[in-house]
Design an enzyme around this catalytic site. Structure first.
Site, PDB file in Angstrom:
ATOM      1  N   GLU A 284      -1.001  21.629  -4.390  1.00  9.83           N
ATOM      2  CA  GLU A 284      -0.886  20.604  -3.016  1.00  9.83           C
ATOM      3  C   GLU A 284      -0.509  19.819  -3.251  1.00  9.83           C
ATOM      4  OE1 GLU A 284      -0.814  22.115  -0.130  1.00  9.83           O
ATOM      5  OE2 GLU A 284      -2.022  23.760  -0.216  1.00  9.83           O
TER       6      GLU A 284
ATOM      7  N   ARG B 207       3.442  18.487  -2.254  1.00 12.20           N
ATOM      8  CA  ARG B 207       3.078  17.894  -0.825  1.00 12.20           C
ATOM      9  C   ARG B 207       3.018  16.311  -1.362  1.00 12.20           C
ATOM     10  NH1 ARG B 207      -0.820  19.458   3.913  1.00 12.20           N
ATOM     11  NH2 ARG B 207      -1.538  21.982   3.072  1.00 12.20           N
TER      12      ARG B 207
ATOM     13  N   ASP C 202       2.290  34.223  -2.025  1.00  6.41           N
ATOM     14  CA  ASP C 202       3.636  34.125  -1.799  1.00  6.41           C
ATOM     15  C   ASP C 202       5.016  33.533  -2.619  1.00  6.41           C
ATOM     16  OD1 ASP C 202       2.500  31.950  -1.272  1.00  6.41           O
ATOM     17  OD2 ASP C 202       2.483  31.348   0.591  1.00  6.41           O
TER      18      ASP C 202
ATOM     19  N   GLU D 208       7.791  27.882   7.031  1.00  2.43           N
ATOM     20  CA  GLU D 208       7.898  29.125   6.582  1.00  2.43           C
ATOM     21  C   GLU D 208       9.256  30.128   7.726  1.00  2.43           C
ATOM     22  OE1 GLU D 208       4.160  28.001   4.500  1.00  2.43           O
ATOM     23  OE2 GLU D 208       4.291  28.988   6.880  1.00  2.43           O
TER      24      GLU D 208
END
Length: 595
Positions: A254, A258, A387, A522
């Site tokens: 993360e 980010r 993913d 997404e």
């Protein structure tokens, strides 16, 4: 920065009405518009050059005229006075706010000045930094990839109707997106400034790492939207208040996507060395995560103490997390000249590449940091925990100039594995969807996270991969849109189950526990890719509908947007009182699709 007479940001607009025409009259009008868009200096230089060529051709050799006709004189004049933005079709326009001169890279007087265009963090960067042969290069959240030549599909119907109605519609939608961002930013600034996340209902904030996640995640978005004042305030906070010297545990994945990714993206857009220095700081502090026997990184790092550890409940890391940091770390090495960042993340990919436990290129969800082996084998999904492994395979291949064959091989094998094991059709509409496999048993469960796949497939097709990837991208894009359209609020649930039984009356079913919407980006990102590569205006319209529904059901009057608990109850969607930092990133894609 940008002179007041210039527009803050200009891009291409596909008209909502009318159709493309290749008539001589239209072409003459188009050429005249382009000529009028040039500056007085540019027009004078071009006319002067043409006069010299004409005189020289008459007095010396007629071959000069032939060379001129063959394109010796470039069509994109540039006065070198300010940076300019380039979209995927190489149309150039001025970009918004310029920083103080001491914080900018020097802009040369040729076309190697700063270039940038947003695509959920997808930027065109200046050609004199790592590009080959002076070609513009693309930076995805700070990861540099060279742009492919436009294909026949890309160049079709790229000329734009400038009729007043179409321009007015595009401008109104553009301003609506800017207004939505400003509304979200107002809530953050008033109630959560400098903190990680806004809680808009209670007019307070939530902390995760205590590093201003929302502010950092939104930097490049503000630049693209031309929000000069907001960007300047945020930059000042980064310069004066942002410190990574804190005794705090952060998640490696993360923090990379980010914070590190956003800082690199903003550096590429602005040329401001402040953001590169901050990127180097956080990147160096994340490196202890790789100090494991297996070289598979721990999930958590204390950026103040320089220590790292797995979660308290397991020694595993998720496969997606350890394989979705490579673009950013590779780019950090390229910019700093320090190979340690790239070497660390490439070792992870080398090990995953050769591991047993895959099924037709599909990977399990977890990997052990002690022995470097897959765990929980037999479970395969393109949703949470796996993913972005597939997404980063393709983008690393592009980033490396399409020379790292193992990434391409793994990606192509995985796409075939999806087709063979996970791709099914729903009833009654026959929507293509990607389910999950658990020890040989198929589940028609599809996370909203899987909606990264249409955009990724389209990007691969754009870079020369099989044409059927684009066809599958279009089918899955329709499905992701229907995950929104078939809900009573017009907003997608976190997880959908697709009906496959004869006699079903609705394609999408949603369990009670899965009905929340977290403002995820997404689907919007994939719509951006599909529109850019196909020029099909329905993708613009779908993005606009989604934005309207976010405004209707998640907008908080005092500022900000909130995730909701129930997308199936428009009368009572039950707000969760949390605005994720990535919501502001998604706005950039809506902005660009509206143009």
């Amino acid at each position: 920065m940008l002179p007041p007479s210039r527009r803050d940001f200009v891009s291409l607009t596909v008209s909502e009405s009318g159709s493309y025409t290749n008539s001589k009259q239209w072409r003459r009008q188009s050429c005249w518009r382009k000529w009028k868009q040039l500056s007085r200096l540019q027009r004078s230089l071009i006319l002067f050059t043409l006069m010299l060529l004409l005189v020289g051709g008459i007095t010396t050799s007629p071959t000069l005229i032939g060379h001129w006709r063959d394109g010796v004189v470039g069509e994109n004049g540039y006065d070198g006075k300010q940076p300019f933005v380039v979209n995927l079709k190489n149309e150039y326009r001025s970009i918004p706010p310029e920083l103080p001169s001491e914080n900018r890279l020097q802009t040369k007087t040729n076309a190697s000045g700063l270039l940038g265009v947003e695509n959920h963090g997808l930027h065109l960067k200046n050609a004199d930094k790592g590009s080959k042969g002076g070609k513009p290069i693309i930076s995805w959240r700070g990861a540099v990839i060279e742009e492919e030549h436009a294909s026949d599909t890309d160049t079709k119907d790229t000329e734009i109707q400038d009729d007043p109605a179409s321009l007015a519609l595009a401008e109104s939608r553009l301003e609506a997106v800017r207004e939505a961002f400003r509304h979200a930013w107002k809530g953050y600034k008033n109630f959560a400034w400098g903190h990680d996340e806004l809680k808009p209902i209670s007019k307070s904030y939530g902390e995760w790492f205590g590093l201003g996640l929302t502010l950092i995640d939104a930097l490049d978005t503000m630049w693209i939207l031309g929000l000069k004042e907001e960007f300047a305030e945020a930059r000042q906070w980064v310069a004066k208040e942002l410190s990574f010297d804190k005794n705090v545990d952060v998640n490696l994945f993360e923090s990379t996507i980010r914070i590190l990714g956003s800082l690199l993206s903003t550096y590429h857009l602005t040329g401001d060395s402040l953001f590169l220095e901050k990127a180097k700081d956080i990147g160096s502090r994340l490196m202890p995560a790789f100090n494991t026997a297996s070289k598979i990184p721990y999930s958590d790092v204390n950026i103040g103490k320089g220590t790292a550890h797995p979660p308290q409940w397991t020694s595993d890391s998720s496969v997606a997390e350890v394989t979705s940091i490579q673009l950013e770390f590779r780019e950090l090495s390229r910019l700093t000249g320090d190979p340690k960042y790239k070497l660390a993340v490439m070792e992870v990919m080398k090990q995953v590449h050769k591991l047993d436990g895959k099924q037709d290129g599909l990977v399990p969800m977890f990997i052990n940091t002690n022995n470097g082996l897959f765990t929980h084998q037999g479970m395969y999904t393109l949703g949470a925990r796996a993913d972005s492994y597939y997404e980063y395979l393709l983008k690393q291949w592009i980033q490396g100039g399409k020379t790292e064959k193992e990434f391409l091989d793994d990606y192509l094998q995985a796409v075939e594995g999806v087709k063979k094991n996970l791709l099914k059709k729903s009833t009654p509409s026959g929507l293509a969807f990607v389910g999950e496999l658990s020890h040989g048993h198929f589940s028609p469960k599809m996370d909203h996270l899987v909606c990264f796949l249409p955009g990724t497939l389209a990007l691969g097709a754009h870079y020369g991969l099989p044409a059927d990837h684009m066809e599958l991208a279009k089918q899955l894009m329709e499905t992701c849109y229907q995950m929104y359209a078939q809900m009573e609020t017009g907003l997608s649930p976190e997880i959908a189950h697709f009906n496959m039984h004869e006699g079903s009356t609705q394609d999408v079913d949603v369990k009670i526990a899965d009905r929340h919407n977290l403002l995820r980006p997404e689907t919007v990102e994939s719509l951006f890719y599909l529109y850019r590569f196909t020029k099909d205006k329905k993708y613009q319209q779908w993005g606009w509908e989604i934005l309207q529904n976010f405004n209707k059901y998640t907008r908080v009057p005092t500022g900000g947007y909130t995730s909701i608990n129930n997308v199936r109850d428009p009368a009572s969607p039950n707000p969760r009182d949390k605005m994720e930092s990535f919501f502001l990133v998604a706005h950039t894609n809506s902005h660009l699709k509206s143009r």
